[in-house]
Scaffold this motif. Structure first.
Motif, PDB file in Angstrom:
ATOM      1  N   ASP A 100      31.504  48.158  55.344  1.00 28.54           N
ATOM      2  CA  ASP A 100      32.855  48.211  54.781  1.00 28.54           C
ATOM      3  C   ASP A 100      33.552  46.867  54.925  1.00 28.54           C
ATOM      4  O   ASP A 100      34.156  46.358  53.980  1.00 28.54           O
ATOM      5  N   ASN A 101      33.456  46.268  56.110  1.00 34.56           N
ATOM      6  CA  ASN A 101      34.080  44.956  56.342  1.00 34.56           C
ATOM      7  C   ASN A 101      33.476  43.885  55.441  1.00 34.56           C
ATOM      8  O   ASN A 101      34.197  43.050  54.889  1.00 34.56           O
ATOM      9  N   LYS A 146      34.808  44.275  51.979  1.00 33.42           N
ATOM     10  CA  LYS A 146      36.194  43.806  51.899  1.00 33.42           C
ATOM     11  C   LYS A 146      36.247  42.279  51.789  1.00 33.42           C
ATOM     12  O   LYS A 146      37.023  41.738  51.001  1.00 33.42           O
ATOM     13  N   ARG A 147      35.403  41.608  52.573  1.00 29.44           N
ATOM     14  CA  ARG A 147      35.356  40.140  52.489  1.00 29.44           C
ATOM     15  C   ARG A 147      34.859  39.697  51.114  1.00 29.44           C
ATOM     16  O   ARG A 147      35.376  38.739  50.538  1.00 29.44           O
ATOM     17  N   GLN A 160      37.484  48.029  42.832  1.00 29.01           N
ATOM     18  CA  GLN A 160      36.308  47.178  43.036  1.00 29.01           C
ATOM     19  C   GLN A 160      35.243  47.475  41.985  1.00 29.01           C
ATOM     20  O   GLN A 160      34.644  46.558  41.423  1.00 29.01           O
ATOM     21  N   ASP A 206      41.154  51.523  46.079  1.00 23.90           N
ATOM     22  CA  ASP A 206      40.503  50.213  46.188  1.00 23.90           C
ATOM     23  C   ASP A 206      39.033  50.263  45.804  1.00 23.90           C
ATOM     24  O   ASP A 206      38.508  49.317  45.208  1.00 23.90           O
ATOM     25  N   ARG A 244      35.191  41.321  48.284  1.00 25.20           N
ATOM     26  CA  ARG A 244      36.288  41.523  47.320  1.00 25.20           C
ATOM     27  C   ARG A 244      37.277  40.372  47.371  1.00 25.20           C
ATOM     28  O   ARG A 244      37.730  39.879  46.334  1.00 25.20           O
ATOM     29  N   GLN A 245      37.625  39.959  48.609  1.00 27.23           N
ATOM     30  CA  GLN A 245      38.580  38.865  48.750  1.00 27.23           C
ATOM     31  C   GLN A 245      38.030  37.574  48.151  1.00 27.23           C
ATOM     32  O   GLN A 245      38.751  36.851  47.468  1.00 27.23           O
TER      33      GLN A 245
END
Length: 189
Positions: free
Chosen positions: A177-178, A181-182, A59, A55, A184-185
């Motif tokens: 990290d969180n 991830k947001r 990214q 991932d 990326r979404q």
């Protein structure tokens, strides 16, 4: 923009999509991502074979497409050639950051600089167009992200590790990290 235009968007060449995106039609960006995602996944799987997170490399590939769209001018190479080079270099740089060295890089990922024909990015016209495109893209991204997410993205794009971003923004690495991830979404949407 009408959904009808997006339904017929597959008829556009990469260069036409880049031109539309640079005119502010950001909905077309997802089409470029979709076109190059198989290539990104294939390349990312080579790096992840060494124990790295696929991932993260995916990214890097998507961010490389953003960068390629921003600076592409089409005078010396096709967008396909240019974006694939950008993706390879982004993943290679991420690999080097992760390992701290150039050891164990697959030979097919190394491209001699003499074999690369890159457009002149120093012309005044190219610089002006790139700045305008970048400003528009940055505004659009800023609208989509929270203040924290935008700060994390800026630090990440500077090439900082999760730990360095966490230190700079007084966060935990898990929060970084969180946030990524947001991001990326939101970018995928």
């Amino acid at each position: 923009m009408q959904n009808n235009s997006l339904d017929n968007a597959n008829k556009y060449s990469d260069s036409e999509l880049v031109a539309l995106i640079n005119k502010g039609e950001y909905a077309y960006f997802q089409l470029l991502i979709n076109r190059y995602m198989p290539y990104i996944i294939s390349l990312a799987s080579r790096y992840s074979a060494g124990g790295f997170d696929t991932d993260d490399f995916i990214q890097e590939g998507v961010v490389a497409i953003f960068s390629a769209v921003k600076v592409f001018n089409g005078e010396k190479a096709s967008f396909k050639t240019f974006v694939k080079l950008c993706i390879k270099r982004a993943m290679y740089s991420a690999f080097l950051r992760a390992t701290g060295s150039a050891k164990h890089v697959p030979d097919d990922l190394i491209l001699p600089i003499d074999d690369v024909d890159i457009a002149d990015a120093n012309s005044p016209e190219t610089i002006l167009i790139a700045k305008e495109s970048y400003t528009d893209l940055e505004k659009d991204i800023k609208k989509q992200l929270s203040k924290l997410e935008y700060q994390v993205l800026c630090e990440f794009l500077l090439g900082k590790s999760y730990a360095q971003i966490a230190d700079a923004l007084s966060l935990s690495t898990k929060s970084v990290d969180n946030a990524l991830k947001r991001i990326r979404q939101k970018i995928k949407q």
